[in-house]
Design an enzyme around this catalytic site. Structure first.
Site, PDB file in Angstrom:
ATOM      1  CG  ASP A  14      18.193   9.353 -57.867  1.00  0.00           C
ATOM      2  OD1 ASP A  14      18.513   8.452 -57.068  1.00  0.00           O
ATOM      3  OD2 ASP A  14      17.094   9.936 -57.828  1.00  0.00           O
ATOM      4  CG  ASP A  65      12.244  13.441 -54.230  1.00  0.00           C
ATOM      5  OD1 ASP A  65      11.758  12.320 -53.983  1.00  0.00           O
ATOM      6  OD2 ASP A  65      11.992  14.077 -55.275  1.00  0.00           O
ATOM      7  CG  ASP A 107      20.310  13.891 -53.858  1.00  0.00           C
ATOM      8  OD1 ASP A 107      21.152  13.114 -53.376  1.00  0.00           O
ATOM      9  OD2 ASP A 107      19.291  13.505 -54.472  1.00  0.00           O
ATOM     10  CG  ASP A 111      17.883  18.141 -49.861  1.00  0.00           C
ATOM     11  OD1 ASP A 111      17.293  17.047 -49.989  1.00  0.00           O
ATOM     12  OD2 ASP A 111      18.370  18.757 -50.822  1.00  0.00           O
ATOM     13  CG  ASP A 129      19.790  21.492 -53.339  1.00  0.00           C
ATOM     14  OD1 ASP A 129      19.696  21.358 -54.569  1.00  0.00           O
ATOM     15  OD2 ASP A 129      19.605  20.550 -52.550  1.00  0.00           O
TER      16      ASP A 129
END
Length: 298
Positions: free
Chosen positions: A25, A100, A16, A14, A194
């Site tokens: 973001d 994402d 972030d 992942d 996470d």
């Protein structure tokens, strides 16, 4: 034939709060002084749509792409993560990102830290700069023509714009087909994450795979809530030094398991030498085969 430098391990990160220690973001929005407005947009827009709208408003206010890129370059990235990435790559692991976040933020961070060449694939929300110089962020799975997701996953932890589980299924199928064709070794997947969105891909992993959830974060709690639902071997990590240690231990363990499989199941003890080029080399120790936990079916 499989490449000689193929360790048979695919490490999927992942982004972030796993590669960088923040949400990309939020980091950019906060750095550009738009936190309150972003919170207002989130009241009536899904996250992916809100960040795209936010980039449009920042562009209207005169914020340039250089300013946006400059803000995400300051996102915190631990030296232990850099060392883990470089060492895993040097040991023959294939590295990918499943996130994402969005392609512009990820590419900018990786390029800034000299890490872009270590990853073979990045699956995330597409990003582009339009003719007017405005950053556009679009969903990985297009849901813009309806209120529901188009990826078909009913799991409540998956946002409408991206089901990481669906991406993981496609990845596992791709790896299986390549192994069957003799193009690569049968792969073990190690997934690090996470958030809530990392739970769905966790459920797709097999017993030979590994899940590395960040302790105290949503995916850790979801796994702990029903451990039997997860077939993979779960190895948590608390901080980024821990991430490096746990990941390299798993890679060593996978090397042992591959040797055992190759030798027909005999008890084998091997050592793996970590290249000197890596900033923080893993301990050069012999590792015995570790017993796998018995998985109880649901």
């Amino acid at each position: 034939m499989a490449a000689s430098n193929d360790a048979g391990v695919v490490v999927v990160f992942d982004f972030d709060k796993t590669i960088i220690d923040c949400d990309s973001d939020n980091w950019v929005v906060d750095a550009l002084g738009a936190s309150q407005r972003f919170d207002e947009l989130l009241l009536h827009l899904p996250w992916n749509s809100a960040i795209d709208a936010m980039m449009g408003e920042l562009h209207s206010q005169g914020k340039s792409m250089d300013e946006i890129a400059g803000s995400i370059r300051t996102a915190p990235l631990s030296r232990h993560v850099v060392a883990a990435i470089k060492t895993a790559h040097a040991l023959g692991c294939e590295l990918r990102i499943l996130s994402d976040a969005n392609a512009f933020f990820i590419d900018t961070v990786l390029a800034h830290h000299g890490l872009a060449g270590y990853f073979s694939e990045i699956s995330t929300n597409p990003a582009s700069v339009d003719a007017g110089g405005r950053l556009r962020i679009t969903p990985h799975h297009d849901f813009r023509h309806g209120s529901c997701s188009s990826h078909g996953c009913a799991l409540a932890t998956c946002p409408p714009n991206m089901c990481k589980g669906k991406v993981m299924e496609e990845m596992l199928q791709e790896l299986s087909v390549a192994a069957a064709a003799g193009m690569r070794r049968p792969s073990r997947v190690v997934y690090l994450g996470d958030g809530r969105g990392d739970y769905c891909p966790t459920l797709k992993l097999a017993e030979r795979d590994y899940m590395m959830p960040r302790k105290g974060y949503p995916v850790w709690d979801l796994i702990a809530g029903d451990r039997r639902a997860v077939r993979a071997d779960v190895r948590g990590w608390a901080d980024f030094k821990d991430l490096e240690t746990v990941l390299l231990d798993i890679i060593h363990e996978c090397a042992v398991a591959a040797m055992v499989e190759q030798d027909g199941g005999g008890q084998v003890v091997v050592g793996m030498v970590v290249p000197e080029c890596c900033a923080l080399p893993a301990p050069k120790v012999a590792m015995a085969v570790l017993p796998k936990a018995i998985h109880a079916s649901n």
